[in-house]
Scaffold this motif. Sequence first.
Motif: not given
Lengths: 358, 325
Positions: B95-96, B98-99, B102, B262-263, B276-277, B280-281, B296
Motif C-alpha cells: 500500500i505504501w 503506491r499511496l 495515488t 484510494v479506491s 496507484t491503489t 491494487l484493490l 484497503l
Amino acid sequence: MAPNVEETLLEVKDVKTHFFTDEGVVKAVDGVNLSLRRGQTLCVVGESGCGKSVMARSILRIVPAPGRIVSGEISFRQRNGETIDLAQMNPRGRDIRSIRGREISMIFQEPMSSLSPVHTIGSQIMEAILLHLPVSRSEARKRAVSLLDLVGIPRASEQLDAYSFELSGGMRQRAMIAIALACEPQLLIADEPTTALDVTTQANILDLISDLQADSGMAVLFITHDLGVVAEIADEVVVMYLGRDVESGDVDAIFHEPKHPYTRALLQSIPRYDSRDRERLYSLKGSVPHPFNRPGGCPFHPRCDEFIADQCNTIDPGRYTVGGDHSVRCLLYEPSAAAQNVGASEPPAPAQNVGATR
Amino acid sequence: MIWYIARRILYLIPTLLIVSVIAFLVIQLPPGDFLASLISKAEETIDQAQVDALRERYGLDEPIYVQYWKWISGIVARGDFGDSFEWNRPVSDLIWERLGLTMVISLVTLAFVWVVSIPIGIYSAVKKYTIGDYIVTVIGFIGLAVPNFLLALVLMYVAFRYFGQSVGGLFSPEYIDAPWTLGRALDLLSHLWLPVIILGTAGTAALIRVMRANLLDELSKLYVDAARARGLSELRLLFKYPVRVALNPLVSALAWVFPALVSGSAITSIVLNLQTTGPLLYRSLQAQDMYLAGSLVLLVSVLTIVGTLVSDILLAWLDPRIQLQ
C-alpha cells in the motif's frame, strides 16, 4: 447647517421601467412622477405588485435583470449642488456607485435576508464607511460602534461582531438602518422596512426613522402598503396603481379629500375602531390584473365604481391638477370632461361606499 | 472551537472500532479459507511447516473474535496489516509503495477540478441563459456523460498518435525504476496531465453544475442587492458575498474526496496502467487476496471518516451559522 428646506432633492419624471421577458414585456413601472424636497418624507402606497419596489430600485439603478429603465428622468441634487440624471447613468458604472450608500441609501423589506449570513454586522457597516469616506479601519470601526449606538442597539461594541442570525428581526432592521446611515445620506429609501416585523417593533422602527430624520435632515422615500404608517409619517403621498402614480399630494389632501376612485377605495378598506357593529368592511372589487393583461385606457377602469363607458376604457387619462400640488390621473377631473359629463362635474363624496356590500 | 474539534476526535474512536469490525467481516465473507486457496495455487513451494506457521500466526483455528483481535492488535500495535498472498509481501509495503503516487494524482486532479470548475461555474451563473452559459452547459453534460475509460482510450490514442508520447503509466520506460531525480520528476509531470484530465473531467462537469446552481440561489438574495445599494462594485460584490456563500457546500463535498483518493477510478487506472491503489484493490478483490483487500477497505473507511471530520471542521470554521453544540 439647515439647507433650504424647500429645495427639491429628487424629481422623478415619467419614469418607465419595463421587464423584457420571454413571455412579453412587463410594464412594472409605466410613467411615475414624484418629487421630494430636502428633509421631507414621501410615502408611496399601493397594493402588492403595483410597482412600488421596482420604482424605488429604479432610483438607485438596482433593478434586477431583465428589467431596465426605458424612458424618463430621475434628477437628483448632489451635495455639491450639481443636479444629475440618475436614469442616464450606467447601472454598473463608477458614477452611480458613488451615489449609492453615500448620497442615497436603501433599506429593504426583509431584514432577515438583507444582511449577509456569513459576515458580521460590523464588517458590513465598515464596508459602507470605507467605500465612501477617507478614514482608516480603526476610525471606521469607531464610527460603526457609534452608529449601532445611534440606532439603539444595546451593547454596540459587542454586537459589532455579531452575525445577523444572532439578532432579532427588529435588531436586524436597526443594523440595516445603521449601514444605510453610515455615510449620512441625503436620501433614505425605505422599501416596506416594517412589513416583516411585528407591530410593536414596527412602531419602534418608525419612531427611530423619524428621530434620525429630524436629527440629520435627510429626506425619506417610504414605500408601504400600510395607510396607517402613511398617516403617521408622511408629508407627501403618491398613490400607485399598475405602475402609475394615480394620485399625489400632501398627506392631508390625500386623506381628507381623496380624488381618485382608487385612493378613496383604499381609504375605505381600512378597518375603523369606531365603525358600527356587524358592518361589513368595504373591499375593493377584483384584484390587480395580470401584468400581461393590462387594461387599455385607464388601467383601473375594470375595478372602478365610477367607470364611464366608452371613455375610461379608451382614453388614457393625463395628470390633472386639482389644487396646489394635488394631482390626479382620472377622467372625472379632466377640465373639459367635467363640463360635458354631468355625473362627473360633482365628484361623488368619499363616504358614498361606506358599508356597501359587494 | 477547540472543544468542538476535541469532541469530534473523541467520537472517532468508537466509529473506527465499528468500521474495523465491518471491514474484518468483509474479509471473512468470501467462502473458503485463504490457506486453502494458497495451497491449491502454489502446492509445491509451500511446505506443511509454513502452513502451520501461517495457521498459527493468524490463529485460523480460533473463533472469529480472537482472529479479529489478532488482526486489529497487529495493526494498532505494530502497524502490521498481515501479508498479501498473491504478492507474498506485507500488505503495508504494497500500500505504501503506491499511496504516494495515488495521492499525487488525486490531489492534482482535485486541484484541477476546482481550478477549472469554480470559475466556469461562476461565469455560467452570472451570465445565465447566454450563449456562453449554454456552451459551458453542453460541454459539461458531455463531460458528465462520457465514461472515463472511454475518454482514457481516446486521449491515449491522441497523445500517442499526435504527440508521440509514451502512454500508459506515469513514467517513460527509462525512468520506471530509476531513483528520484529532477529528470524523473519532470517525466512524471509530462505524463501526469493525461490521467488528471481524464480523471477530472466528470468531476469538473459535475462541480460546474453544482457551483452554478449554488450561486444562482445566492445571486437573487436580498443581501446581494443590499450590498450593491451600498455602492460596492459588481466584481467585489460577487466574490465577497454570493460566491463566498456558494462555496460552502463544496467544502462538505471534501468528505467523499478522501476515500476516492484510494479506491476511486480503478478502471481508468487499469486502462492507463497507473501504479496507484485503485487497480491494487480491484485485483485483490478478484484474487480473494483477503488481507490486502480487507486492509484497503479499512483504509478507505478510515479516510471517509477522517474526510467527514475535516470537512465538518472546515465548514464550522467557514460558516458562522453552524452551531458548535
